[in-house]
Design a protein around this motif. Structure first.
Motif, PDB file in Angstrom:
ATOM      1  N   PRO A  20       0.805  -1.229   0.000  1.00 17.90           N
ATOM      2  CA  PRO A  20       0.000   0.000   0.000  1.00 17.90           C
ATOM      3  C   PRO A  20       0.836   1.277   0.000  1.00 17.90           C
ATOM      4  O   PRO A  20       0.606   2.179  -0.820  1.00 17.90           O
ATOM      5  CB  PRO A  20      -0.839  -0.136   1.275  1.00 17.90           C
ATOM      6  CG  PRO A  20      -0.967  -1.610   1.474  1.00 17.90           C
ATOM      7  CD  PRO A  20       0.366  -2.168   1.066  1.00 17.90           C
ATOM      8  N   ASP A  21       1.795   1.376   0.899  1.00 19.52           N
ATOM      9  CA  ASP A  21       2.622   2.585   0.974  1.00 19.52           C
ATOM     10  C   ASP A  21       3.485   2.744  -0.272  1.00 19.52           C
ATOM     11  O   ASP A  21       3.682   3.865  -0.775  1.00 19.52           O
ATOM     12  CB  ASP A  21       3.511   2.547   2.216  1.00 19.52           C
ATOM     13  CG  ASP A  21       2.724   2.744   3.511  1.00 19.52           C
ATOM     14  OD1 ASP A  21       1.568   3.192   3.430  1.00 19.52           O
ATOM     15  OD2 ASP A  21       3.270   2.429   4.578  1.00 19.52           O
ATOM     16  N   LEU A  47       2.884   1.635  -3.341  1.00 18.84           N
ATOM     17  CA  LEU A  47       2.066   2.039  -4.488  1.00 18.84           C
ATOM     18  C   LEU A  47       1.646   3.504  -4.382  1.00 18.84           C
ATOM     19  O   LEU A  47       1.557   4.208  -5.391  1.00 18.84           O
ATOM     20  CB  LEU A  47       0.837   1.131  -4.597  1.00 18.84           C
ATOM     21  CG  LEU A  47       1.131  -0.323  -4.978  1.00 18.84           C
ATOM     22  CD1 LEU A  47      -0.130  -1.163  -4.933  1.00 18.84           C
ATOM     23  CD2 LEU A  47       1.766  -0.395  -6.369  1.00 18.84           C
ATOM     24  N   THR A  48       1.402   3.944  -3.160  1.00 20.15           N
ATOM     25  CA  THR A  48       1.072   5.366  -2.962  1.00 20.15           C
ATOM     26  C   THR A  48       2.255   6.247  -3.347  1.00 20.15           C
ATOM     27  O   THR A  48       2.091   7.279  -4.022  1.00 20.15           O
ATOM     28  CB  THR A  48       0.683   5.620  -1.499  1.00 20.15           C
ATOM     29  OG1 THR A  48      -0.486   4.855  -1.183  1.00 20.15           O
ATOM     30  CG2 THR A  48       0.404   7.095  -1.262  1.00 20.15           C
ATOM     31  N   ALA A  49       3.469   5.823  -2.938  1.00 20.94           N
ATOM     32  CA  ALA A  49       4.671   6.598  -3.254  1.00 20.94           C
ATOM     33  C   ALA A  49       4.952   6.618  -4.754  1.00 20.94           C
ATOM     34  O   ALA A  49       5.512   7.589  -5.277  1.00 20.94           O
ATOM     35  CB  ALA A  49       5.867   6.019  -2.501  1.00 20.94           C
ATOM     36  N   LYS A  82       2.664   6.463  -7.178  1.00 19.49           N
ATOM     37  CA  LYS A  82       1.544   6.992  -7.961  1.00 19.49           C
ATOM     38  C   LYS A  82       1.977   8.177  -8.811  1.00 19.49           C
ATOM     39  O   LYS A  82       2.611   9.116  -8.320  1.00 19.49           O
ATOM     40  CB  LYS A  82       0.408   7.403  -7.026  1.00 19.49           C
ATOM     41  CG  LYS A  82      -0.906   7.673  -7.745  1.00 19.49           C
ATOM     42  CD  LYS A  82      -2.034   7.881  -6.745  1.00 19.49           C
ATOM     43  CE  LYS A  82      -3.364   8.081  -7.476  1.00 19.49           C
ATOM     44  NZ  LYS A  82      -4.480   8.265  -6.499  1.00 19.49           N
ATOM     45  N   GLU A 124      -3.593  -1.878  -9.572  1.00 16.93           N
ATOM     46  CA  GLU A 124      -2.602  -1.061 -10.278  1.00 16.93           C
ATOM     47  C   GLU A 124      -1.663  -1.907 -11.141  1.00 16.93           C
ATOM     48  O   GLU A 124      -1.103  -1.414 -12.125  1.00 16.93           O
ATOM     49  CB  GLU A 124      -1.756  -0.265  -9.273  1.00 16.93           C
ATOM     50  CG  GLU A 124      -2.539   0.772  -8.471  1.00 16.93           C
ATOM     51  CD  GLU A 124      -3.018   0.217  -7.130  1.00 16.93           C
ATOM     52  OE1 GLU A 124      -3.130   1.013  -6.186  1.00 16.93           O
ATOM     53  OE2 GLU A 124      -3.281  -0.995  -7.044  1.00 16.93           O
TER      54      GLU A 124
END
Length: 462
Positions: A158-159, A161-163, A165, A191
């Motif tokens: 999660p973290d 993939l957020t970074a 984006k 994603e």
């Protein structure tokens, strides 16, 4: 429009006999002028210490050969991360000419290992950004004792993939986690466009679609090379993605292929034969029971226990009288297994013995694949200081009936915990994995103490 070709391998397991053909195929495909860009990835378990040259060189021979494949990125499998001591992994990629991507492994102080990065972003000639995230099988039970902190997939993705984006157009997972976890990732994290996987030795000839994610894997041992063709529009979006595999056996063979692979084996053999371990007396002349007995003593001594268990299928060749070399021992016991000190309450030890006895007839000739096993059949289980009377279902430890309320320690193997036949070990056993030495090293060191080679002595085989 842009055409991108992704070549991939997984679970080569040091099958060097396949390497000449794979190298020629990859090198030729990397020059494919019908596409705009070619990338080449490996999804782990490229080395296997059951191969003499891999064992003798701590995997550096693998890296040297893989450099010739022109990989753009690789990740590691359990055979790299668990079968090797921590310090060996730290230097495995010292001479690699390709990056290693691995997002879910940390040093014990939570720092990133110096030899890998969580991901790598490639930019094609037409400016399409391809992010590649590496993941390996999250086995804390075995990574932990080897001084690594392996993270769960849901903990890191999660973290990450957020970074990431907005930094990529196409997202690729380069994973050694198996097809079921690949499918889980595809379901939970939409994603990902493509997952290039390994670990379960699954052959997906045209890939497997899970929602909008394509999962590919090429089986095992270099029998196939994977090939994914993507068409990307002018906005860097995938409009088409198709997968296939190429069977190595059908690739053109050259006269020197066999001699090259034989030379690699011979080089490993010669390196291992230089290390003399012990001078075995006559009682070992093809006596498998004597080899089992001394090996039970070895793992019990290593684990500091009075009790031990081993199975005959582990011993691929007999011990022989005379000088034993590291090659002899590696040929006999090529399995990347570790000794485990298991603590069990007496009632649970009784149940473990009953599980063994119940399955004994079935396991005697049971063909076993995986779980660190490099042999053919499981074989018979032998005990150290445990006796069984199946007529009365009584179990004795050192001649005394087992005390159901007392705690006992037994030397076992991680292999016996991983296989499904002895659930007591995994369910109620307090298991301490003893790293970094593998089974053959433990037995070799014990033999060296018990039957030392006298200085200047020439005995038995050279």
């Amino acid at each position: 429009m842009e055409k991108i070709r992704i070549l991939h391998t997984n679970d080569l397991h040091s099958h060097f006999e396949k390497f000449p053909k794979i190298k020629r195929f990859l090198n030729a495909a990397q020059k494919d002028n019908t596409v705009d860009q070619v990338y080449t990835f490996d999804a782990g378990d490229f080395m296997d210490r059951s191969n003499p040259l891999s064992d003798a060189t701590n995997g550096h021979a693998n890296i040297e050969l893989m450099n010739q494949f022109n990989y753009d990125a690789v990740t590691i499998g359990n055979n790299e991360g668990i079968s090797n001591p921590h310090e060996v992994v730290e230097h495995l990629f010292d001479y690699a000419q390709f990056p290693t991507v691995l997002a879910n492994l940390r040093e014990e102080d939570e720092s990133m290992p110096k030899w890998c990065t969580s991901y790598k972003i490639f930019t094609t000639k037409k400016k399409t950004r391809i992010a590649v995230i590496g993941l390996t099988a999250p086995y804390p039970m075995t990574y932990g004792p080897n001084h690594w902190h392996v993270k769960m997939l849901g903990e890191v993705l999660p973290d990450l993939l957020t970074a990431l984006k907005g930094k990529y157009d196409i997202l690729v997972g380069l994973t050694h986690i198996g097809v079921n976890l690949d499918s889980w990732i595809a379901e939970k994290f939409s994603e990902f466009d493509l997952i290039v996987g390994g670990h379960t030795h699954t052959l997906l000839e045209t890939g497997k679609w899970v929602n909008n994610t394509l999962i590919v894997q090429t089986g095992k041992w270099g029998r196939y090379v994977g090939d994914v063709n993507l068409i990307v529009d002018d906005h860097h979006k995938i409009t088409s993605m198709k997968a296939c595999v190429h069977e190595t056996a059908q690739m053109a063979e050259q006269a020197q292929d066999l001699s090259e692979s034989k030379a690699l084996f011979e080089k490993g053999k010669q390196l291992l034969e230089k290390e003399k371990i012990a001078d075995l007396p006559a009682l070992f002349a093809d006596d498998k029971e004597e080899a089992l007995a001394v090996s039970l003593d070895a793992i019990a001594d290593f684990a500091g226990t009075d009790l031990a268990m081993l199975s005959t299928g582990l011993f691929l060749t007999p011990f022989k009288q005379g000088i034993m070399t590291r090659f002899d021992l590696q040929t006999c016991l090529p399995h990347p297994m570790h000794v485990v000190r298991t603590t069990l309450k007496g009632s649970d030890l009784w149940r473990l013995v009953m599980e063994i006895e119940k399955n004994r007839h079935f396991l005697r000739k049971f063909h076993l694949i995986g779980m660190s096993f490099r042999g053919k059949v499981f074989g018979e289980v032998y005990y150290r200081n445990i006796q069984v009377d199946m007529k009365t279902r009584l179990v004795y430890v050192n001649g005394e009936e087992i005390d159901p309320d007392r705690y006992y320690q037994i030397a076992t193997l991680d292999h016996y915990i991983l296989i499904p036949f002895f659930p007591t070990l995994a369910v109620v056993g307090e298991n301490e994995f003893l790293f970094p030495k593998v089974l053959s090293q433990v037995i070799g060191e014990y033999l060296a103490k018990k039957y030392p080679i006298k200085k200047g002595e020439v005995s038995g085989r050279k």
